[in-house]
Design a protein around this motif. Structure first.
Motif, short mmCIF file in Angstrom:
data_model
loop_
_atom_site.label_atom_id
_atom_site.label_comp_id
_atom_site.label_asym_id
_atom_site.label_seq_id
_atom_site.Cartn_x
_atom_site.Cartn_y
_atom_site.Cartn_z
N PRO A 287 0.74 -1.01 -0.27
CA PRO A 287 -0.23 0.07 0.41
C PRO A 287 0.93 0.99 -0.23
CG PRO A 287 0.38 -1.14 1.91
CD PRO A 287 0.44 -1.95 0.91
N ASP A 288 0.47 2.18 -0.44
CA ASP A 288 0.99 3.51 -0.23
C ASP A 288 0.60 4.48 1.18
OD1 ASP A 288 2.03 3.84 -3.19
OD2 ASP A 288 0.06 4.35 -4.27
N THR A 289 -0.36 4.01 1.08
CA THR A 289 -0.81 4.94 2.61
C THR A 289 -1.23 3.89 3.73
OG1 THR A 289 -3.34 5.75 1.44
CG2 THR A 289 -1.16 6.62 1.68
N ASP A 318 -6.45 1.59 1.25
CA ASP A 318 -5.89 2.12 0.10
C ASP A 318 -6.38 2.13 -0.94
OD1 ASP A 318 -4.69 2.85 -2.16
OD2 ASP A 318 -2.38 2.41 -1.09
N LYS A 321 -4.34 -0.47 -3.87
CA LYS A 321 -3.28 -0.89 -4.15
C LYS A 321 -4.10 -2.19 -3.12
CE LYS A 321 -0.02 0.18 -5.44
NZ LYS A 321 1.46 1.10 -4.54
#
Length: 363
Positions: A287-289, A318, A321
């Motif tokens: 995940p990006d966040t 996220d 993702k």
């Protein structure tokens, strides 16, 4: 203690299991084999967290996450959840509901059943036995007096033959394809906090013997940054013989965990298995966040638990993702439903869904 029947009689009453099995027959090289996670399961083993000395104020939230995982798994296969005493068992039954079998005859210190439970082996001819990996609290980092005895108690409860492995480790430290190949991080096994005085060749021989495998793939891993010394089941998992999945971080991350993931990807991409197959590596993007700010947070989609008919994994809020990971797992395990859970409070404790479960295969 409760007055329920114990051991094999309880499993017979609950699930209609067969009489106690004889210890698994040995292959010519002297070992039964640990099957891959994707074989049909008789049940999943779990443990109820109850100690504030370990979890502090986070205990209630972690209990809710464990109950969610147990209820979710129980929709697909039987779940036996160990609680250390009558009070904890009553808590667990109230939180998990009637679909989860809670027992108080196998006391535990913590919830990480992947690492404390017996590892089950079978021979393909109806034989099933269990092996203990000599759990020592991840190198004596945590109280583990009860957890150190979970493996033989589970074997006794199920009526299976039991053997101690010739090394100290945890179930989450070794991934197997069930076809002769295992993989692990050196940091979690070739470490004096587990196997003082033993080098990699001796430890490898002991792991191969315990798992009934012929080849071990090592990746360096990361020492001393988390309680497990970097178990491989957070980053790299077998899908089937010859195929692995590796989770990679966003391109702008360059911390120790990001570098470790990229190194695992590179090593596995160049590796061959016990049958001489070049491994096919499926990339899954992390995940990006995430919702958590905890430095111990485990943002792993690959710490999933396979159950009969489903893949139980995490989601992190996220949407892009999370969705990509769900599609990758659905493609990797066709015919299984992919179920994503918000278990952030558990994953702030340094582990995830796979870490908190252990499958018992059908013979």
């Amino acid at each position: 203690m409760s007055h329920l029947p114990t051991g094999r009689r309880l499993l017979d009453a609950l699930f209609g299991t067969s009489p106690a099995a004889e210890p698994a027959a040995r292959r010519a090289d002297g070992a039964a084999r640990v099957p891959a996670d994707d074989v049909p399961h008789a049940r999943t083993w779990m443990s109820w967290p109850s100690r504030r000395s370990i979890w502090g104020r986070r205990l209630g939230g972690v209990q809710q996450d464990i109950a969610l995982i147990a209820r979710t798994v129980a929709a697909y296969e039987p779940v036996v959840l160990c609680a250390p005493d009558d009070y904890a068992a009553a808590q667990a039954r109230a939180a998990c509901g009637p679909g989860v079998t809670v027992i108080d005859s196998i006391p535990t210190d913590d919830l990480w059943m992947r690492d404390t439970c017996a590892v089950f082996r079978r021979d393909g001819h109806g034989g099933l036995d269990a092996v203990g990996l000599n759990f020592n609290g991840w190198g004596r980092k945590q109280s583990h007096g009860d957890d150190a005895e979970v493996a033989p108690h589970v074997a006794e409860f199920t009526g299976l033959g039991f053997h101690w492995a010739g090394f100290v480790g945890e179930g989450g430290s070794v991934e197997t394809d069930g076809d002769g190949t295992v993989m692990a991080t050196e940091s979690s096994l070739v470490n004096r906090n587990r196997n003082r005085g033993s080098g990699r060749p001796e430890i490898e021989e002991a792991v191969l013997r315990a798992y009934g495998a012929e080849k071990m793939i090592w990746v360096p891993g990361v020492r001393g940054r988390d309680i497990t010394d970097n178990h491989i089941d957070v980053t790299s998992r077998f899908v089937r013989p010859g195929v692995v999945m590796v989770q990679l971080p966003p391109d702008d991350r360059n911390d120790v965990w990001a570098r470790d993931a990229r190194e695992q990807f590179a090593i596995l991409s160049a590796a061959t298995d016990a049958r001489g197959r070049r491994l096919r590596v499926i990339r899954v993007d992390g995940p990006d966040t995430v919702r958590s700010r905890s430095s111990a947070f485990v943002d792993s989609y690959l710490n999933f638990h396979l159950v009969n008919g489903a893949v139980i994994t995490a989601q992190f809020g996220d949407s892009v993702k999370d969705g990509a990971a769900r599609r990758a797992l659905a493609e990797a395990f066709p015919g299984r439903e992919v179920v994503q859970l918000d278990v952030d409070r558990l994953m702030e404790g340094g582990g995830g869904i796979h870490c908190s479960t252990m499958q018992q295969p059908h013979p």
